[in-house]
Structure formats: C-alpha cells, structure tokens
Design a protein around this motif. Sequence first.
Motif, PDB file in Angstrom:
ATOM      1  N   GLY A  68      10.648 -16.068 -12.663  1.00  0.00           N
ATOM      2  CA  GLY A  68       9.663 -15.697 -11.659  1.00  0.00           C
ATOM      3  C   GLY A  68      10.007 -14.397 -10.970  1.00  0.00           C
ATOM      4  N   ILE A  69      11.281 -14.142 -10.754  1.00  0.00           N
ATOM      5  CA  ILE A  69      11.717 -12.876 -10.164  1.00  0.00           C
ATOM      6  C   ILE A  69      11.396 -11.717 -11.101  1.00  0.00           C
ATOM      7  CG2 ILE A  69      13.757 -11.518  -9.522  1.00  0.00           C
ATOM      8  CD1 ILE A  69      14.954 -14.140  -8.413  1.00  0.00           C
ATOM      9  N   LEU A  70      11.683 -11.869 -12.384  1.00  0.00           N
ATOM     10  CA  LEU A  70      11.394 -10.805 -13.347  1.00  0.00           C
ATOM     11  C   LEU A  70       9.900 -10.527 -13.446  1.00  0.00           C
ATOM     12  CD1 LEU A  70      13.849 -11.634 -16.290  1.00  0.00           C
ATOM     13  CD2 LEU A  70      14.052  -9.797 -14.596  1.00  0.00           C
ATOM     14  N   ALA A  71       9.106 -11.595 -13.435  1.00  0.00           N
ATOM     15  CA  ALA A  71       7.661 -11.429 -13.575  1.00  0.00           C
ATOM     16  C   ALA A  71       7.011 -10.936 -12.290  1.00  0.00           C
ATOM     17  CB  ALA A  71       7.031 -12.759 -13.994  1.00  0.00           C
ATOM     18  N   GLY A  72       7.620 -11.267 -11.124  1.00  0.00           N
ATOM     19  CA  GLY A  72       6.984 -10.950  -9.856  1.00  0.00           C
ATOM     20  C   GLY A  72       7.738  -9.969  -8.987  1.00  0.00           C
ATOM     21  N   LEU A  73       8.793 -10.436  -8.337  1.00  0.00           N
ATOM     22  CA  LEU A  73       9.488  -9.622  -7.340  1.00  0.00           C
ATOM     23  C   LEU A  73      10.105  -8.352  -7.918  1.00  0.00           C
ATOM     24  CD1 LEU A  73      11.215 -12.481  -5.317  1.00  0.00           C
ATOM     25  CD2 LEU A  73       9.264 -11.089  -4.588  1.00  0.00           C
ATOM     26  N   ALA A  74      10.652  -8.427  -9.127  1.00  0.00           N
ATOM     27  CA  ALA A  74      11.274  -7.250  -9.737  1.00  0.00           C
ATOM     28  C   ALA A  74      10.260  -6.127  -9.941  1.00  0.00           C
ATOM     29  CB  ALA A  74      11.920  -7.619 -11.073  1.00  0.00           C
ATOM     30  N   TYR A  75       9.021  -6.500 -10.121  1.00  0.00           N
ATOM     31  CA  TYR A  75       7.931  -5.549 -10.288  1.00  0.00           C
ATOM     32  C   TYR A  75       7.257  -5.246  -8.953  1.00  0.00           C
ATOM     33  CZ  TYR A  75       3.205  -3.994 -11.699  1.00  0.00           C
ATOM     34  OH  TYR A  75       2.013  -3.306 -11.850  1.00  0.00           O
ATOM     35  N   GLY A  76       6.996  -6.307  -8.171  1.00  0.00           N
ATOM     36  CA  GLY A  76       6.194  -6.168  -6.967  1.00  0.00           C
ATOM     37  C   GLY A  76       6.848  -5.381  -5.851  1.00  0.00           C
ATOM     38  N   ILE A  77       8.142  -5.597  -5.604  1.00  0.00           N
ATOM     39  CA  ILE A  77       8.805  -4.890  -4.509  1.00  0.00           C
ATOM     40  C   ILE A  77       8.888  -3.383  -4.779  1.00  0.00           C
ATOM     41  CG2 ILE A  77      10.983  -4.616  -3.271  1.00  0.00           C
ATOM     42  CD1 ILE A  77      11.357  -7.637  -3.464  1.00  0.00           C
ATOM     43  N   PRO A  78       9.364  -2.928  -5.953  1.00  0.00           N
ATOM     44  CA  PRO A  78       9.353  -1.483  -6.217  1.00  0.00           C
ATOM     45  C   PRO A  78       7.941  -0.891  -6.190  1.00  0.00           C
ATOM     46  CG  PRO A  78      10.818  -2.604  -7.742  1.00  0.00           C
ATOM     47  CD  PRO A  78      10.051  -3.674  -7.036  1.00  0.00           C
ATOM     48  N   PHE A  79       6.963  -1.640  -6.694  1.00  0.00           N
ATOM     49  CA  PHE A  79       5.571  -1.198  -6.648  1.00  0.00           C
ATOM     50  C   PHE A  79       5.159  -0.942  -5.199  1.00  0.00           C
ATOM     51  CE2 PHE A  79       1.067  -1.274  -6.633  1.00  0.00           C
ATOM     52  CZ  PHE A  79       0.574  -1.171  -7.919  1.00  0.00           C
ATOM     53  N   ALA A  80       5.476  -1.910  -4.328  1.00  0.00           N
ATOM     54  CA  ALA A  80       5.083  -1.795  -2.932  1.00  0.00           C
ATOM     55  C   ALA A  80       5.763  -0.611  -2.251  1.00  0.00           C
ATOM     56  CB  ALA A  80       5.427  -3.097  -2.204  1.00  0.00           C
ATOM     57  N   ILE A  81       7.044  -0.387  -2.553  1.00  0.00           N
ATOM     58  CA  ILE A  81       7.774   0.732  -1.955  1.00  0.00           C
ATOM     59  C   ILE A  81       7.145   2.065  -2.358  1.00  0.00           C
ATOM     60  CG2 ILE A  81       9.982   1.963  -1.990  1.00  0.00           C
ATOM     61  CD1 ILE A  81      11.339  -0.795  -2.256  1.00  0.00           C
ATOM     62  N   ALA A  82       6.681   2.154  -3.596  1.00  0.00           N
ATOM     63  CA  ALA A  82       6.112   3.415  -4.093  1.00  0.00           C
ATOM     64  C   ALA A  82       4.643   3.579  -3.734  1.00  0.00           C
ATOM     65  CB  ALA A  82       6.280   3.492  -5.614  1.00  0.00           C
ATOM     66  N   ALA A  83       3.973   2.509  -3.298  1.00  0.00           N
ATOM     67  CA  ALA A  83       2.527   2.559  -3.108  1.00  0.00           C
ATOM     68  C   ALA A  83       2.104   3.568  -2.047  1.00  0.00           C
ATOM     69  CB  ALA A  83       1.996   1.167  -2.757  1.00  0.00           C
ATOM     70  N   LEU A  84       2.732   3.540  -0.884  1.00  0.00           N
ATOM     71  CA  LEU A  84       2.317   4.439   0.186  1.00  0.00           C
ATOM     72  C   LEU A  84       2.610   5.906  -0.111  1.00  0.00           C
ATOM     73  CD1 LEU A  84       3.060   2.423   3.437  1.00  0.00           C
ATOM     74  CD2 LEU A  84       0.887   2.782   2.268  1.00  0.00           C
ATOM     75  N   PRO A  85       3.782   6.257  -0.676  1.00  0.00           N
ATOM     76  CA  PRO A  85       3.965   7.663  -1.075  1.00  0.00           C
ATOM     77  C   PRO A  85       2.915   8.136  -2.078  1.00  0.00           C
ATOM     78  CG  PRO A  85       6.080   6.548  -1.010  1.00  0.00           C
ATOM     79  CD  PRO A  85       5.040   5.489  -0.817  1.00  0.00           C
ATOM     80  N   PHE A  86       2.567   7.283  -3.027  1.00  0.00           N
ATOM     81  CA  PHE A  86       1.524   7.656  -3.978  1.00  0.00           C
ATOM     82  C   PHE A  86       0.187   7.822  -3.248  1.00  0.00           C
ATOM     83  CE2 PHE A  86       3.903   6.447  -7.924  1.00  0.00           C
ATOM     84  CZ  PHE A  86       3.579   7.575  -8.665  1.00  0.00           C
ATOM     85  N   GLY A  87      -0.118   6.899  -2.316  1.00  0.00           N
ATOM     86  CA  GLY A  87      -1.367   7.007  -1.566  1.00  0.00           C
ATOM     87  C   GLY A  87      -1.445   8.298  -0.774  1.00  0.00           C
ATOM     88  N   TYR A  88      -0.347   8.695  -0.172  1.00  0.00           N
ATOM     89  CA  TYR A  88      -0.275   9.965   0.559  1.00  0.00           C
ATOM     90  C   TYR A  88      -0.548  11.124  -0.400  1.00  0.00           C
ATOM     91  CZ  TYR A  88       1.721  13.687   3.486  1.00  0.00           C
ATOM     92  OH  TYR A  88       1.911  14.849   4.212  1.00  0.00           O
ATOM     93  N   ALA A  89       0.061  11.062  -1.575  1.00  0.00           N
ATOM     94  CA  ALA A  89      -0.107  12.135  -2.552  1.00  0.00           C
ATOM     95  C   ALA A  89      -1.543  12.201  -3.076  1.00  0.00           C
ATOM     96  CB  ALA A  89       0.877  11.947  -3.709  1.00  0.00           C
ATOM     97  N   VAL A  90      -2.151  11.041  -3.295  1.00  0.00           N
ATOM     98  CA  VAL A  90      -3.515  10.993  -3.835  1.00  0.00           C
ATOM     99  C   VAL A  90      -4.492  11.705  -2.901  1.00  0.00           C
ATOM    100  CG1 VAL A  90      -5.453   9.426  -4.289  1.00  0.00           C
ATOM    101  CG2 VAL A  90      -3.207   8.949  -5.260  1.00  0.00           C
ATOM    102  N   ASP A  91      -4.312  11.561  -1.596  1.00  0.00           N
ATOM    103  CA  ASP A  91      -5.225  12.178  -0.627  1.00  0.00           C
ATOM    104  C   ASP A  91      -4.977  13.664  -0.443  1.00  0.00           C
ATOM    105  OD1 ASP A  91      -6.647   9.855  -0.101  1.00  0.00           O
ATOM    106  OD2 ASP A  91      -5.315   9.226   1.513  1.00  0.00           O
ATOM    107  N   ARG A  92      -3.932  14.223  -1.082  1.00  0.00           N
ATOM    108  CA  ARG A  92      -3.583  15.621  -0.833  1.00  0.00           C
ATOM    109  C   ARG A  92      -3.407  16.475  -2.088  1.00  0.00           C
ATOM    110  NH1 ARG A  92      -2.152  12.617   3.190  1.00  0.00           N
ATOM    111  NH2 ARG A  92      -2.048  13.413   5.329  1.00  0.00           N
ATOM    112  N   PHE A  93      -3.015  15.884  -3.193  1.00  0.00           N
ATOM    113  CA  PHE A  93      -2.667  16.680  -4.366  1.00  0.00           C
ATOM    114  C   PHE A  93      -3.600  16.405  -5.544  1.00  0.00           C
ATOM    115  CE2 PHE A  93       1.459  15.924  -2.105  1.00  0.00           C
ATOM    116  CZ  PHE A  93       1.578  17.204  -1.587  1.00  0.00           C
ATOM    117  N   ASN A  94      -3.402  17.149  -6.606  1.00  0.00           N
ATOM    118  CA  ASN A  94      -4.231  17.035  -7.808  1.00  0.00           C
ATOM    119  C   ASN A  94      -4.072  15.651  -8.435  1.00  0.00           C
ATOM    120  OD1 ASN A  94      -4.703  17.259 -10.852  1.00  0.00           O
ATOM    121  ND2 ASN A  94      -5.523  19.196 -10.122  1.00  0.00           N
TER     122      ASN A  94
END
Length: 439
Positions: A68-94
């Motif tokens: 369950g950790i491999l299928a969920g948390l191992a993917y979900g936590i890094p995804f969540a950490i990267a989500a806001l930086p990507f969102g910031y970039a999407v509103d400003r860059f190409n």
Amino acid sequence: MGGSAMQGDERGIWMAGASISKEQGNYRWYVLAILTIAQTCHGIDRAIIGLVLKPLGNEFSLSGEQLGILAGLAYGIPFAIAALPFGYAVDRFNRKNLMTFALSAWSGATALCGAATGFWTMLLGRAAVGVAEAGGSPTGMSLLSDYFGTDKRATAIGIWYLSTGIGTALAFFLGGWIVEIYGWRWAFVAAGIPGLMLAPLLFLTIREPKRGQQDAPSEEASGPFRQRAGELLGRPGIFFCIAAITCIATGIYGMSTWLATFLIDSHDLAISSAGMVVAIAYGILGSLGNLVAGWGTDRINAARGGFDPGLTALLGAIIPFLTAITGLAAVGASDTTLAIVLVFAAGIFSSSYNGPIYAVIVTIAGPQLRGLAVSFVQLSANLIGVGLGAWLIGRVADEVGGRDGVAWGIAAAMMFCVVGGILLLLASLQIKKSQVARS
C-alpha cells in the motif's frame, strides 16, 4: 426579477469565451488529442503498480501495508510536494515546455522501476514518477482552458479525462499479458515507452496559447503566495470542491489499485483475467462515463441559458454517491459474475465527476489562478487521497486477514466517496448563495 437578471448576467460572464472559441478551428481539437494522449501516459504509469502488487509482493516478500505504501504514499507524498511549485510555474512560464519536461521525466522514471531490487529502490522509483506527474494535470488543464471556452470546457475536460480510463485499461489489459509472459519488470518498461515517444511530438507541434484568451477580462491576481492562495480559497465553492475531490480520490484510487488483488484473492481469478476486468471497468466503461458526464453537463447548462457553476456542482455531487453504492455492493457480492457486473457499474461512475467539477474549479478560479487551483487539487488529492486510499486498504487487509481482507479495505475506502458527495452538495449551496447575495 432582480435575482433572475443577476443570474443571467453571471452566466454571461461564465460564457464570455464561447463566442471566440470557434476561432481556434480544428487545431484546438488536435491539441486536445495530444494532451489526452499525454495524460493517458500519465494514467498508465500511475496505474501499472496496481496490476503487479501480487507478483511484486511475492518476489520481495512484502506485507499488504508495504504494498500500500508503494502504490500510494510513495507516489502521493512526492507528488504533493511538487504540486504547488508546478502550479506556480504553470501560471507564469511556458506550459508547452513544462509539459514536455514532465512527460519525459515521469515516463523515464516508470521504465526504471523495472530495475528495482527491493522495497526501497521501488519506493524511490515511484517517488520520481510522483514528482514528475505533479506537472501533468495543472499544465494540461491550463492549456485546454485557453483553447476551449466555457461552452465546451466541461466537454473538453471530460474528453481529456478519458485518459484516466484509457490509461488504466492499457495498464491492466496489456500489462496483464506482459506480466504473464515476460514478468512484472517488463510491464514497467513497456509503460514508460509511449510517453518518451510522444514528448518530441508534443514539443514540436503544440503552440503556447495566449493566457486567458477564452475568459472574460478580470483583475490579474498578484502578490505573495499566501495572498494568492487566500484569494483562491475564498472564492465560492472552491474549498469544498477541492476537499470533495480529495475524499473521492481516496475511495476511487484505493479501489482501482487493489481491485485486481481483490478479484484474485476473493474470487480466484487469474492475474490476466483480473486485469481484463479492471481494464473494462475503469478503462472502457470509466471513459464512457467521463465522456457522457462532461457532454451531458454542457448540454444541460446550454439548455438553461449558459454555464451555471452551482448547478454543475450539484450534478457532479450525484456521481460519488452512485460510486459508493455500486462499489460496496461489488465487494460484498459472493457470486463472481454478480461481483464483476457491479465492478463494471462502479467503473462507469468512478471518475465521471471530473468533467463537471474541474469545469467549476477552473472557471471560478479564472486564468490567473487556474494553475494554482489545479495544483491545490492535485496536492490534496494525491497526498491524502492517493496516498491514504491505497495504504488504508492494505492496512485493513492486514488487520482482517484471509481471502476477504482486501474486500473489507475497499469497503472502508468507499465511505470517503460518500463524504465527497456531501462536500459537493455544500459547494453547490455556497455558489448559489453567492449568486443570490450579488443579486
């Protein structure tokens, strides 16, 4: 009369992009096709772990909680950490460049998962996939919102979300065949190849659109992150929609991830047969549900005079309740044929809320906060939903034990869909209240 007139004015604002959307011609449909294929690669690479849990666990001697950790948390936590930086970039860059980078990175990381030597190397591989895939949804949805006005936005997002079903279908259908013949490692390699092939085509043929060209003029959101986030979450219905998608993701992702294992354990299906059932349920039927829900929402709104976010949220609220009812019935059925039929029904409803609810979110957020809005959704849905859902089912399966342990875990996860439906009802009420207050 005042309230009616005001609602008509608001609908005119929501429909502002409708008159100019036709100027894009056929090219916007090509963009939709390419972005849908890219998001299909996203779906394949995220879903493939669900097919191989059984052989992966056997080879590395892993518990249900570790899987369950491999299928969920191992993917979900890094995804969540990267989500806001990507969102910031999407509103400003190409955004085209961002999408090309993200697609290449998550596809390459998926292929490398096939070289895992144990729990920790697989965890690192899944984490890399999660970080890169955090850029997919906010970038793709921001691009689509600048190619499709509000008259076609729910339809376009519904078509784009066909990718979830198609990706799951390909992962479980072709993946089941690959696993049986070549082993689980080659399933990861095969899953990563399409995205690596698509990335150059996306980079060379997709044009970066003018930001906000399909929306009515609005004040540009500016200021520090906290101010922008506060402005976004203060808009009517946004918070409840984000919370709802998070809860629904907990149930849906958890069930889809463990469904093949449930069919193997509780109904003695072979891995290829179990993969076929999941492919049909969450692939073919899930895609059909997505398409019908998005198209139907736009038709209903058009018949009522234009896009109405309150009504759209209300329509979306019905879907998670139906998902929970059919999902609970599926894992509770003792007859294999009946269980499969009910799984198919749950698959139809599983992600049909995406078109209507994301149309509400991106429209209310507006062009200047759209990337941030989708990133908030992705952060919450993956950190809590994807991470918690798969882990919860694995933990319950370990606690209950036996052939029906996974069934009990899925039943627990379905309760989150019920909560999601309630939250969407609250979103609809808040949006309607704001409309009345302005009248």
